[in-house]
Design an enzyme around this catalytic site. Structure first.
Site, mmCIF file in Angstrom:
data_model
loop_
_atom_site.group_PDB
_atom_site.id
_atom_site.type_symbol
_atom_site.label_atom_id
_atom_site.label_comp_id
_atom_site.label_asym_id
_atom_site.label_seq_id
_atom_site.Cartn_x
_atom_site.Cartn_y
_atom_site.Cartn_z
ATOM 1 N N ILE A 66 0.901 -1.158 0.000
ATOM 2 C CA ILE A 66 0.000 0.000 0.000
ATOM 3 C C ILE A 66 0.933 1.199 0.000
ATOM 4 O O ILE A 66 1.842 1.294 0.826
ATOM 5 C CB ILE A 66 -0.950 -0.001 1.220
ATOM 6 C CG1 ILE A 66 -1.863 1.230 1.204
ATOM 7 C CG2 ILE A 66 -0.216 -0.106 2.534
ATOM 8 C CD1 ILE A 66 -2.958 1.221 2.271
ATOM 9 N N SER A 67 0.749 2.096 -0.962
ATOM 10 C CA SER A 67 1.695 3.199 -1.142
ATOM 11 C C SER A 67 1.708 4.135 0.058
ATOM 12 O O SER A 67 0.728 4.270 0.792
ATOM 13 C CB SER A 67 1.338 4.000 -2.396
ATOM 14 O OG SER A 67 1.596 3.254 -3.558
#
Length: 218
Positions: A66-67
């Site tokens: 997840i960025s």
């Protein structure tokens, strides 16, 4: 089944996260408001709940992440989306980026090449809030020609080059935001499609993404 709760504590941590991102140079208030409204801890395993609002990436399985919220905000700000626009996203991942876009009122068409992640996302109850996200299992390099043309295209993985098929699926005046390079770091680029089909390219900061790969992974 996991029980989701968005407490005052979570909301307070989100406000702090937004201030952190703002201090790093994000100025688009609509982007900041979307990040403040979305419970990022829902998108992570419960073991990560206490650190979900730190400004960093986390693993989500299948070699994906997840960025970092700053990265999500940076790409979203460069996209300059307007409500009701059609946005093609390459790399659904955790659906966090797609949710930020959906929160801003656009139609999101998102492609994931990892079957396991695609199937997981179909079971993610929170996403019922966003009927404006359409999910596809496929090869991001191919895009979604039958659903185009798109106003915006966002790539959330390190592209070794700019895929011409994705340029072709953009409307004139459309914007693509894409991290390009096969090395450890990528240059964030913004491509603006002209009326004659040519592209004006702008280069921004360096980031580090997982690689964009060809094909699907069952």
């Amino acid at each position: 089944m996991r029980k989701y709760e968005d407490s005052y504590r979570h909301k307070g941590l989100r406000r702090k996260l937004v201030e952190t991102i703002r201090a790093k140079g994000i100025t688009d208030e609509k982007v900041l408001a979307a990040i403040e409204n979305i419970p990022r801890h829902y998108f992570l395993e419960s073991a990560f709940e206490d650190v979900a609002y730190e400004d960093r990436a986390f693993p989500i399985g299948e070699g994906q992440t997840i960025s970092q919220p700053y990265t999500v905000a940076y790409q979203t700000q460069l996209l300059e989306v307007k409500p009701f626009q059609k946005v093609l996203e390459i790399g659904t991942g955790s659906v966090y980026q797609a949710s930020v876009l959906a929160e801003m009122g656009v139609q999101v068409f998102t492609i994931e090449r990892q079957k396991k992640l695609f199937d997981q996302n179909k079971k993610f109850a929170y996403l019922r809030k966003y009927p404006n996200i359409k999910f596809f299992y496929g090869d991001g390099f191919e895009g979604l020609p039958t659903y185009g043309p798109f106003d915006r295209v966002i790539i959330t993985a390190a592209a070794p080059f700019v895929p011409q098929k994705l340029i072709d699926q953009m409307k004139p005046g459309g914007i693509m935001v894409i991290p390009v390079d096969a090395g450890e770091y990528q240059i964030m680029k913004r491509l603006i499609k002209q009326a004659d089909g040519s592209v004006v390219e702008e280069a921004y900061d360096r980031f580090s993404f997982v690689p964009m790969l060809v094909g699907k992974n069952d």
